[in-house]
Design a protein around this motif. Sequence first.
Motif, PDB file in Angstrom:
ATOM      1  N   UNK A  12       0.883  -1.264  -0.049  1.00  0.00           N
ATOM      2  CA  UNK A  12       0.082   0.036  -0.224  1.00  0.00           C
ATOM      3  C   UNK A  12       0.855   1.180   0.047  1.00  0.00           C
ATOM      4  N   UNK A  13       0.329   2.373  -0.480  1.00  0.00           N
ATOM      5  CA  UNK A  13       0.889   3.631  -0.565  1.00  0.00           C
ATOM      6  C   UNK A  13       1.496   3.810   1.012  1.00  0.00           C
ATOM      7  N   UNK A  14       2.611   4.380   1.134  1.00  0.00           N
ATOM      8  CA  UNK A  14       3.146   4.799   2.459  1.00  0.00           C
ATOM      9  C   UNK A  14       3.979   3.509   3.065  1.00  0.00           C
ATOM     10  N   UNK A  15       3.675   2.377   2.205  1.00  0.00           N
ATOM     11  CA  UNK A  15       4.501   1.106   2.915  1.00  0.00           C
ATOM     12  C   UNK A  15       5.992   1.007   2.370  1.00  0.00           C
ATOM     13  N   UNK A  16       6.760  -0.056   2.707  1.00  0.00           N
ATOM     14  CA  UNK A  16       8.212  -0.142   2.306  1.00  0.00           C
ATOM     15  C   UNK A  16       8.275  -1.586   1.838  1.00  0.00           C
ATOM     16  N   UNK A  86      23.486  -6.363  -3.582  1.00  0.00           N
ATOM     17  CA  UNK A  86      23.115  -5.119  -3.431  1.00  0.00           C
ATOM     18  C   UNK A  86      21.688  -4.986  -3.161  1.00  0.00           C
ATOM     19  N   UNK A  87      21.460  -3.894  -2.372  1.00  0.00           N
ATOM     20  CA  UNK A  87      19.887  -3.666  -1.754  1.00  0.00           C
ATOM     21  C   UNK A  87      19.364  -2.271  -2.281  1.00  0.00           C
ATOM     22  N   UNK A  88      18.087  -2.303  -2.164  1.00  0.00           N
ATOM     23  CA  UNK A  88      17.443  -1.231  -2.438  1.00  0.00           C
ATOM     24  C   UNK A  88      16.328  -0.952  -1.226  1.00  0.00           C
ATOM     25  N   UNK A  89      16.369  -0.114  -0.458  1.00  0.00           N
ATOM     26  CA  UNK A  89      15.391  -0.020   0.592  1.00  0.00           C
ATOM     27  C   UNK A  89      14.624   1.004   0.200  1.00  0.00           C
ATOM     28  N   UNK A  90      13.193   0.638   0.152  1.00  0.00           N
ATOM     29  CA  UNK A  90      12.099   1.614  -0.323  1.00  0.00           C
ATOM     30  C   UNK A  90      11.307   1.983   0.492  1.00  0.00           C
ATOM     31  N   UNK A  91      11.297   3.180   0.918  1.00  0.00           N
ATOM     32  CA  UNK A  91      10.204   3.640   2.227  1.00  0.00           C
ATOM     33  C   UNK A  91       9.351   4.587   1.545  1.00  0.00           C
ATOM     34  N   UNK A  92       8.114   4.975   2.139  1.00  0.00           N
ATOM     35  CA  UNK A  92       7.361   5.959   1.927  1.00  0.00           C
ATOM     36  C   UNK A  92       6.732   5.608   0.318  1.00  0.00           C
ATOM     37  N   UNK A  93       6.617   4.446  -0.011  1.00  0.00           N
ATOM     38  CA  UNK A  93       6.406   4.101  -1.459  1.00  0.00           C
ATOM     39  C   UNK A  93       5.139   5.176  -1.825  1.00  0.00           C
ATOM     40  N   UNK A  94       4.841   5.243  -3.158  1.00  0.00           N
ATOM     41  CA  UNK A  94       3.902   6.039  -3.760  1.00  0.00           C
ATOM     42  C   UNK A  94       3.361   5.309  -5.086  1.00  0.00           C
ATOM     43  N   UNK A  95       2.174   5.393  -5.502  1.00  0.00           N
ATOM     44  CA  UNK A  95       1.535   4.630  -6.651  1.00  0.00           C
ATOM     45  C   UNK A  95       2.501   4.772  -7.770  1.00  0.00           C
ATOM     46  N   UNK A  96       3.308   6.058  -7.990  1.00  0.00           N
ATOM     47  CA  UNK A  96       4.102   6.246  -9.056  1.00  0.00           C
ATOM     48  C   UNK A  96       5.325   5.486  -9.143  1.00  0.00           C
ATOM     49  N   UNK A  97       5.612   4.730  -7.930  1.00  0.00           N
ATOM     50  CA  UNK A  97       6.736   3.853  -7.781  1.00  0.00           C
ATOM     51  C   UNK A  97       6.558   2.539  -8.469  1.00  0.00           C
ATOM     52  N   UNK A  98       5.295   2.408  -8.730  1.00  0.00           N
ATOM     53  CA  UNK A  98       5.136   1.166  -9.403  1.00  0.00           C
ATOM     54  C   UNK A  98       5.684   0.711 -10.792  1.00  0.00           C
ATOM     55  N   UNK A  99       6.529  -0.336 -10.858  1.00  0.00           N
ATOM     56  CA  UNK A  99       7.409  -0.489 -12.047  1.00  0.00           C
ATOM     57  C   UNK A  99       8.033  -1.759 -11.855  1.00  0.00           C
ATOM     58  N   UNK A 117      14.637  -8.656 -13.154  1.00  0.00           N
ATOM     59  CA  UNK A 117      13.666  -7.571 -12.802  1.00  0.00           C
ATOM     60  C   UNK A 117      12.425  -8.385 -11.904  1.00  0.00           C
ATOM     61  N   UNK A 118      12.213  -7.435 -10.936  1.00  0.00           N
ATOM     62  CA  UNK A 118      11.018  -7.667  -9.950  1.00  0.00           C
ATOM     63  C   UNK A 118      10.124  -6.712  -9.789  1.00  0.00           C
ATOM     64  N   UNK A 119       8.857  -7.304  -9.863  1.00  0.00           N
ATOM     65  CA  UNK A 119       7.672  -6.251 -10.001  1.00  0.00           C
ATOM     66  C   UNK A 119       7.409  -5.503  -8.644  1.00  0.00           C
ATOM     67  N   UNK A 120       7.047  -4.216  -8.686  1.00  0.00           N
ATOM     68  CA  UNK A 120       6.910  -3.666  -7.239  1.00  0.00           C
ATOM     69  C   UNK A 120       5.748  -2.999  -7.758  1.00  0.00           C
ATOM     70  N   UNK A 121       4.539  -3.253  -6.891  1.00  0.00           N
ATOM     71  CA  UNK A 121       3.288  -2.467  -7.038  1.00  0.00           C
ATOM     72  C   UNK A 121       2.779  -1.904  -6.025  1.00  0.00           C
TER      73      UNK A 121
END
Length: 124
Positions: A12-16, A86-99, A117-121
């Motif tokens: 959900x938006x705001x998640x990590x 290598x890591x990518x920590x993603x916080x405060x996710x937004x719908x526009x980060x979907x990719x 590739x790995x899907x992030x929605x």
Amino acid sequence: VQLQASGGGLVQAGGSLRLSCAASGRTFSRYDMDWFSRYDMGWFRQAPGKEREFVASMNRSGGSTSYADSVKGRFTISRDNAKNTVYLQMNSLRPEDTAVYYCAAKPYSTYNYWGQGTQVTVSS
């Protein structure tokens, strides 16, 4: 060099989420334990109908990072050269980060090696 990205999913938006990219590859000798540290690493993403875009990168020693303006302050790239990851920590996710998120390795001046590739929605 083979790259295997993982960690994507639906959030959900705001998640990590934390993405991982494990590297494996041919080494010059069985004593060459530091081969991964000879690559700069990056994360890219591609949303449906859009061009692939840069997200973040880290140099081979881990001492320098770069981020796209759209993710600054929300995403953090890191690496563990002992684990060839290598890591990518993603916080405060937004719908526009979907990719679809891709990791890539750069031995010299260009990213020559890409993961699958790995899907992030991110739902609103």
